[in-house]
Design a protein around this motif. Structure first.
Motif, short mmCIF file in Angstrom:
data_model
loop_
_atom_site.label_atom_id
_atom_site.label_comp_id
_atom_site.label_asym_id
_atom_site.label_seq_id
_atom_site.Cartn_x
_atom_site.Cartn_y
_atom_site.Cartn_z
N VAL A 114 0.85 -1.19 0.00
CA VAL A 114 0.00 0.00 0.00
C VAL A 114 0.89 1.24 0.00
O VAL A 114 1.84 1.34 0.79
CB VAL A 114 -0.91 0.03 1.25
N PHE A 115 0.57 2.17 -0.90
CA PHE A 115 1.20 3.50 -0.87
C PHE A 115 0.22 4.43 -0.16
O PHE A 115 -0.84 4.73 -0.70
CB PHE A 115 1.52 3.98 -2.28
N ALA A 116 0.58 4.84 1.05
CA ALA A 116 -0.28 5.72 1.85
C ALA A 116 0.19 7.16 1.64
O ALA A 116 1.28 7.53 2.10
CB ALA A 116 -0.22 5.34 3.32
N LEU A 117 -0.60 7.95 0.93
CA LEU A 117 -0.20 9.31 0.56
C LEU A 117 -0.62 10.32 1.63
O LEU A 117 -1.76 10.27 2.12
CB LEU A 117 -0.81 9.71 -0.78
N VAL A 118 0.31 11.19 1.99
CA VAL A 118 0.00 12.32 2.88
C VAL A 118 0.59 13.58 2.23
O VAL A 118 1.57 13.50 1.50
CB VAL A 118 0.58 12.13 4.31
N ASP A 119 -0.02 14.72 2.51
CA ASP A 119 0.47 16.00 1.99
C ASP A 119 1.61 16.47 2.88
O ASP A 119 1.41 16.72 4.08
CB ASP A 119 -0.70 17.01 2.00
N ILE A 120 2.81 16.59 2.31
CA ILE A 120 4.01 16.92 3.10
C ILE A 120 3.89 18.29 3.78
O ILE A 120 4.56 18.56 4.77
CB ILE A 120 5.27 16.86 2.20
N ARG A 121 3.01 19.16 3.28
CA ARG A 121 2.90 20.52 3.82
C ARG A 121 2.12 20.58 5.13
O ARG A 121 2.15 21.59 5.82
CB ARG A 121 2.22 21.44 2.80
N HIS A 122 1.41 19.49 5.46
CA HIS A 122 0.54 19.52 6.64
C HIS A 122 0.81 18.31 7.53
O HIS A 122 1.17 17.24 7.04
CB HIS A 122 -0.93 19.49 6.22
N GLU A 123 0.61 18.50 8.82
CA GLU A 123 0.73 17.36 9.73
C GLU A 123 -0.35 16.34 9.38
O GLU A 123 -1.49 16.72 9.09
CB GLU A 123 0.57 17.84 11.17
N PRO A 124 -0.03 15.03 9.36
CA PRO A 124 -1.04 14.02 9.06
C PRO A 124 -2.26 14.16 9.96
O PRO A 124 -2.15 14.48 11.15
CB PRO A 124 -0.30 12.70 9.33
N THR A 125 -3.44 13.93 9.37
CA THR A 125 -4.70 14.10 10.08
C THR A 125 -5.04 12.85 10.91
O THR A 125 -4.40 11.80 10.77
CB THR A 125 -5.84 14.32 9.08
N ALA A 126 -6.08 12.98 11.71
CA ALA A 126 -6.57 11.83 12.49
C ALA A 126 -6.96 10.68 11.57
O ALA A 126 -6.75 9.51 11.87
CB ALA A 126 -7.76 12.25 13.36
N LEU A 127 -7.53 11.03 10.39
CA LEU A 127 -7.93 9.98 9.44
C LEU A 127 -6.72 9.30 8.81
O LEU A 127 -6.75 8.10 8.53
CB LEU A 127 -8.83 10.57 8.35
N ASP A 128 -5.63 10.07 8.58
CA ASP A 128 -4.39 9.46 8.10
C ASP A 128 -3.88 8.43 9.12
O ASP A 128 -3.46 7.33 8.77
CB ASP A 128 -3.30 10.52 7.87
N LYS A 129 -3.93 8.82 10.39
CA LYS A 129 -3.47 7.92 11.46
C LYS A 129 -4.36 6.68 11.54
O LYS A 129 -3.87 5.57 11.74
CB LYS A 129 -3.45 8.66 12.81
N GLN A 130 -5.67 6.90 11.35
CA GLN A 130 -6.61 5.78 11.37
C GLN A 130 -6.31 4.81 10.21
O GLN A 130 -6.35 3.60 10.38
CB GLN A 130 -8.04 6.29 11.27
N MET A 131 -5.99 5.39 9.05
CA MET A 131 -5.67 4.55 7.89
C MET A 131 -4.46 3.66 8.20
O MET A 131 -4.46 2.47 7.91
CB MET A 131 -5.40 5.44 6.66
N LEU A 132 -3.43 4.25 8.80
CA LEU A 132 -2.26 3.45 9.13
C LEU A 132 -2.58 2.37 10.16
O LEU A 132 -2.03 1.27 10.10
CB LEU A 132 -1.10 4.33 9.60
N SER A 133 -3.51 2.68 11.07
CA SER A 133 -3.88 1.66 12.05
C SER A 133 -4.59 0.48 11.36
O SER A 133 -4.42 -0.67 11.74
CB SER A 133 -4.73 2.24 13.18
N TYR A 134 -5.37 0.77 10.30
CA TYR A 134 -5.97 -0.31 9.49
C TYR A 134 -4.86 -1.18 8.89
O TYR A 134 -4.92 -2.40 8.91
CB TYR A 134 -6.77 0.26 8.30
N LEU A 135 -3.86 -0.51 8.31
CA LEU A 135 -2.80 -1.23 7.61
C LEU A 135 -2.03 -2.13 8.58
O LEU A 135 -1.68 -3.27 8.25
CB LEU A 135 -1.85 -0.26 6.90
N TYR A 136 -1.77 -1.61 9.78
CA TYR A 136 -1.12 -2.44 10.80
C TYR A 136 -2.03 -3.60 11.20
O TYR A 136 -1.58 -4.74 11.32
CB TYR A 136 -0.77 -1.60 12.03
N ALA A 137 -3.31 -3.30 11.40
CA ALA A 137 -4.26 -4.33 11.85
C ALA A 137 -4.38 -5.47 10.85
O ALA A 137 -4.47 -6.64 11.23
CB ALA A 137 -5.64 -3.70 12.11
N TYR A 138 -4.38 -5.12 9.56
CA TYR A 138 -4.51 -6.16 8.51
C TYR A 138 -3.15 -6.66 8.04
O TYR A 138 -3.07 -7.43 7.08
CB TYR A 138 -5.32 -5.62 7.33
#
Length: 200
Positions: A114-138
Motif C-alpha cells: 500500500v502506498f499511503a499518501l500524505v500531503d508533506i505541507r501539513h501534519e497528518p490528520t486523524a484519518l491518516d493515522k486511522q488509515m495506518l492503524s488499518y494497515l497495521y491491523a490487517y
C-alpha cells in the motif's frame, strides 16, 4: 519496476464487483490511499507517464469509486481507492467510502503493498493515522508517500519529514518524498514495486 504501459481497467462501486474483477487476473495488486486532494491522481499519472490516466479534479472528494489499472501488461494491478476525509461530503457518502476502502483492504488476497499518501505541507490528520492503524491491523506492508514536495524548500522538507514520521510513528526511511511535478521520489517508488514483484 519502470511502468512502460498502463491502462484503465474498470471502476467499482461495490465490493462484489471488485471480487468479480479480481477473479479475472492472477497478478499482485498495489494500492494507493490518501485523503481527498492529497494528489493520488497526480501520483498515478506521474508514475505511469500518462497525464490523463487517472482523472484529477479541482473538487476534492470526486474519486468515489475503486479504480483498477493494469501495469505493464498484467505484471501488476494498481488499485486507486476513494479519497477519504472530504468535509463537505454527506455523512452517508463518507460512510459508503469508508466501507468500500476498509472492505477492500480487509478482503483482497492479491494486495501486496500500500502506498499511503500524505500531503508533506501539513501534519497528518486523524484519518491518516486511522488509515495506518488499518494497515497495521490487517498486516499490510506499506510505504508512506509525502506528496507535493515541490511546494517546499529543502530545509522545509527535512522538517516536514520529521513531523510526518513522528505523527504516524513510522521510520523516516519508510517515507518517500514525492513530487508529481519534478518527479522526485519516482525512482524510490519504482524500487518498491520491484520488491513487490520479487516477493512473489
Amino acid at each position: 519496476m519502470e511502468i512502460k504501459n498502463a491502462r484503465f481497467v474498470t471502476s467499482i462501486a461495490a465490493l462484489p464487483k471488485y471480487t468479480e474483477a479480481s477473479a479475472t487476473y492472477s497478478c499482485p495488486e498495489v494500492c494507493v490511499v490518501g485523503r481527498s486532494n492529497v494528489g493520488k491522481s497526480t501520483f498515478i499519472n506521474c508514475m505511469t507517464g500518462q497525464k490523463k490516466l487517472a482523472k484529477a479534479s479541482n473538487t476534492p472528494g470526486r474519486t468515489r469509486l475503486i479504480n483498477l489499472f493494469d501495469l505493464n501488461g498484467g505484471a501488476l494491478v494498481l488499485v486507486d481507492l476513494p479519497g477519504y476525509g472530504y468535509a463537505a461530503a454527506p455523512k452517508s457518502e463518507k460512510q459508503k467510502w469508508a466501507t468500500l476502502i476498509e472492505g477492500y483492504l480487509r478482503s483482497s488476497d492479491k494486495l501486496k503493498h500500500v502506498f499511503a499518501l500524505v500531503d508533506i505541507r501539513h501534519e497528518p490528520t486523524a484519518l491518516d493515522k486511522q488509515m495506518l492503524s488499518y494497515l497495521y491491523a490487517y498486516r499490510l506492508p506499506f510505504t508512506v508517500v509525502a506528496t507535493k514536495a515541490d511546494k517546499l524548500s529543502k530545509a522545509q522538507i527535512g522538517r516536514a519529514v520529521q513531523t510526518v514520521s513522528a505523527a504516524l510513528t513510522v521510520g523516516k526511511d519508510n517515507i518517500i518524498v514525492f513530487s508529481g511535478v519534478s518527479g522526485e521520489g519516482k525512482r524510490e517508488v519504482e524500487r518498491t514495486l520491484d520488491s513487490v514483484l520479487l516477493s512473489e
